[in-house]
Design a protein around this motif. Structure first.
Motif, mmCIF file in Angstrom:
data_model
loop_
_atom_site.group_PDB
_atom_site.id
_atom_site.type_symbol
_atom_site.label_atom_id
_atom_site.label_comp_id
_atom_site.label_asym_id
_atom_site.label_seq_id
_atom_site.Cartn_x
_atom_site.Cartn_y
_atom_site.Cartn_z
ATOM 1 N N UNK A 206 53.151 144.059 53.542
ATOM 2 C CA UNK A 206 52.320 143.013 52.933
ATOM 3 C C UNK A 206 52.905 141.625 53.160
ATOM 4 N N UNK A 207 54.207 141.539 53.419
ATOM 5 C CA UNK A 207 54.781 140.246 53.800
ATOM 6 C C UNK A 207 54.163 139.749 55.097
ATOM 7 N N UNK A 276 56.624 138.154 49.733
ATOM 8 C CA UNK A 276 57.989 138.533 49.335
ATOM 9 C C UNK A 276 57.949 139.389 48.080
ATOM 10 N N UNK A 277 57.166 138.953 47.076
ATOM 11 C CA UNK A 277 57.104 139.683 45.808
ATOM 12 C C UNK A 277 56.543 141.082 46.021
ATOM 13 N N UNK A 278 55.575 141.232 46.914
ATOM 14 C CA UNK A 278 55.049 142.572 47.212
ATOM 15 C C UNK A 278 56.151 143.489 47.736
ATOM 16 N N UNK A 283 59.723 148.026 46.663
ATOM 17 C CA UNK A 283 61.004 148.663 46.970
ATOM 18 C C UNK A 283 61.866 148.912 45.735
ATOM 19 N N UNK A 284 61.773 148.038 44.729
ATOM 20 C CA UNK A 284 62.615 148.233 43.547
ATOM 21 C C UNK A 284 61.885 148.972 42.426
ATOM 22 N N UNK A 285 60.598 149.296 42.657
ATOM 23 C CA UNK A 285 59.897 150.221 41.764
ATOM 24 C C UNK A 285 59.833 151.608 42.379
ATOM 25 N N UNK A 286 60.245 151.716 43.649
ATOM 26 C CA UNK A 286 60.229 152.982 44.392
ATOM 27 C C UNK A 286 58.831 153.569 44.429
ATOM 28 N N UNK A 287 57.833 152.718 44.594
ATOM 29 C CA UNK A 287 56.442 153.168 44.609
ATOM 30 C C UNK A 287 55.667 152.416 45.681
#
Length: 573
Positions: A206-207, A276-278, A283-287
């Motif tokens: 998405x970036x 960036x937020x996507x 990655x840090x929600x592992x979803x």
């Protein structure tokens, strides 16, 4: 598929043959200044935008110091006007518009799509030289007498009456604008033509989608403001009747042309931060990002609608009230794709295995600050409230919540997330977390009081406010917050620099993230990949838990003696 091919779904990068990193490909100044490597050019941009950000921040500090007293402190009004103009011009044209696309877009678009470089490497280097040429023209203008028109250069003041270095600064903005255009062209060509086998449009990170939408805005919008500012220069030098009514021109025409670019410029600044937020939240929600297609197309929708809302800056000009109603409606519509992103990010985090590393804290801070900025924008998009709030500190606060809060948090989140990949070194994650909290607190302390000031009627750009001493408490609070925020901007320079000296070496994938950029070494080799990547699955394919992730989880819960002290991420996990 051969054993040396890299696939997107793998968490174990394939073994690499020894290859020098891009940082080791020549150590002379000439090897950097004449490079065609997109990664080195990105690092040149990083140094440049950090320098200009420092200059803009010093100007901001002087503004906040001066406003602690209703009658000013040390600056004359003329000098104050030059300081806030320098702050606005530097931050908008030399940092906010440029920072994330030029640094992280340049570095990671080829890596994310499996390309060896951008489509036009020499044009990429030329864009940096144009940016630096424009920036130096602007700095020389400041030194030679400054500019006092504000960053909007409104006519007829800028074209007839100002005795400052308007022409030189406008030339600098004009030249740096061409840097943005060439960058946009390079990104579009690269994304269209250089994707790795199997990297379809709906396997793009998405970036990359956000950078694609940003590039369209750069290509279509920047020429409009470039020719507009060129016309101001011609009117100023040759007294041509274009914008100034004394010469037979129309000042509202300037506003139409300027805001036709400058409102899309808002999205040029914020769309890369969305991308960036996507990446961080997934990655840090592992979803997998919830509603990937909606989030991707919302970037394109924002880019398209962004060209249709410029008139909401002109509700109190001579614009027809019927035009204003249409612009107000479209301004509310453009909030819809932005809200889609907020809701989808929130849903992605729901029941996710959230890991609060420093990049994730920046992403969560972004959600809070951008939501406040977006909701307050509705007050300015509504005719009834905008008439009261126009040219007050409410506009200043809204603009900074969206642009500075959104873009800066996106920039810092990207810097902390990709720093190990860019430099091959791990930083102190605890310091990163502390700094994210400092930035969040400092930002809200600085700019939230300005909403109250604006609602109370404090005009923007005023040097004195002795006519309303009740404003002082809010200005002092804002200036105190700016001190905290300044600390949050200074600290990363120390602990990130220290990581280059004594930081642990980063593995290829210190965050255990998905994406092609994590399938090559840290830092990457000059050619990015030793073998052509072949993409077999989605970029956010975190579910179900892979065998490698399960092994990591088991090691974390039951570490053996030889594993202790060697967890993935060099101690981050």
């Amino acid at each position: 598929m051969s054993s040396t091919d890299t696939t997107l779904g793998e968490l174990h990068p394939q073994p690499h043959r020894e290859a020098p990193s891009y940082l080791d490909d020549g150590h002379t100044i000439a090897s950097w200044l004449l490079t065609g490597d997109h990664k080195r050019i990105a690092m040149l941009y990083l140094i440049s935008v950090t320098f200009f950000f420092f200059i803009g921040s010093v100007a901001a500090g002087l503004i906040r110091f001066e406003l602690t007293s209703p009658a000013g402190v040390v600056l004359e009004s003329e000098t104050y006007n030059k300081i806030f103009s320098a702050h606005g011009v530097t931050m908008v044209f030399l940092f906010l518009v440029v920072a994330i696309p030029a640094v992280f877009g340049n570095f990671f678009i080829p890596l994310m799509i499996g390309a060896r470089d951008l489509a036009f490497p020499r044009l990429n280097l030329a864009s940096w030289y144009m940016f630096m040429t424009g920036g130096l023209c602007i700095l020389i203008g400041y030194i030679a007498g400054g500019v006092d028109t504000g960053w909007t250069f409104y006519t007829p003041y800028s074209s007839l009456y100002s005795n400052t270095q308007v022409t030189l600064v406008l030339v600098g903005v004009f030249v740096s604008g061409f840097s943005s255009i060439t960058t946009g062209v390079n990104f579009v060509a690269t994304i269209h033509k250089m994707r790795a086998p199997g990297m379809t449009w709906f396997r793009l990170p998405l970036f990359v989608w956000s950078m694609y939408a940003t590039s369209l805005l750069l290509i279509l919008g920047t020429p409009v403001v470039a020719i507009t500012l060129l016309l101001v220069i011609f009117e100023r030098l040759f007294k041509l009747p274009i914008f100034s009514p004394e010469l037979g021109g129309d000042p509202v025409l300037f506003q139409h042309l300027f805001w036709f670019y400058s409102h899309p410029a808002v999205y040029i600044m914020i769309l890369p931060a969305f991308g960036v937020v996507s990446e961080l939240i997934a990655n840090f929600s592992r979803k997998r990002i919830f509603g990937y297609h909606f989030v991707a197309f919302s970037s394109i929708a924002i880019a398209g609608l962004g060209f249709l809302v410029w008139g909401h800056h002109m509700f109190v000009s001579s614009q027809s009230m019927y035009e204003s109603v249409v612009f107000s409606l479209i301004s509310f519509l453009v909030a819809v794709p932005s809200a889609i992103k907020i809701f989808n990010w929130t849903t992605t985090m729901y029941k996710g295995n959230i890991v609060l590393h420093s990049p994730m804290l920046y992403a969560i801070s972004f959600l809070g600050i951008f939501t406040v900025g977006g909701l307050t924008g509705l007050f300015l998009g509504s005719i009834g409230t905008d008439v009261h709030l126009t040219a007050t500190y409410f506009v200043v606060a809204h603009f900074h919540y969206v642009m500075v809060g959104g873009t800066m948090l996106g920039f810092l989140g990207a810097l902390h997330y990709w720093w190990p990949k860019m430099t091959g070194r791990l930083y102190n994650d605890t310091m990163g977390k502390i700094n994210a909290i400092i930035v969040f607190i400092g930002f809200n302390l600085t700019f939230f009081p300005q909403f109250i000031l604006g609602w109370m009627g404090m005009p923007r750009r005023y040097h004195y406010y002795y006519f309303a001493p009740e404003f002082q408490a809010y200005h002092v609070m804002s200036s105190m917050g700016a001190s905290v925020l300044g600390l949050g901007f200074i600290l990363p320079a120390f602990y990130l620099t220290m990581s280059l000296i004594n930081g642990k070496k980063a593995s290829s994938n210190p965050w255990d993230a998905h994406g092609l950029e994590w399938q090559t070494t840290s830092p990457p080799p000059t050619s990015n990949f030793l073998e052509t990547p072949i993409v077999m699955d989605e970029v956010y394919d975190f579910d179900p838990v892979s065998e490698h992730e399960q092994d990591m989880k088991d090691q974390a819960e039951h570490p053996s003696d030889e594993d202790q002290g060697h967890m993935p991420g060099g101690g981050h996990h």
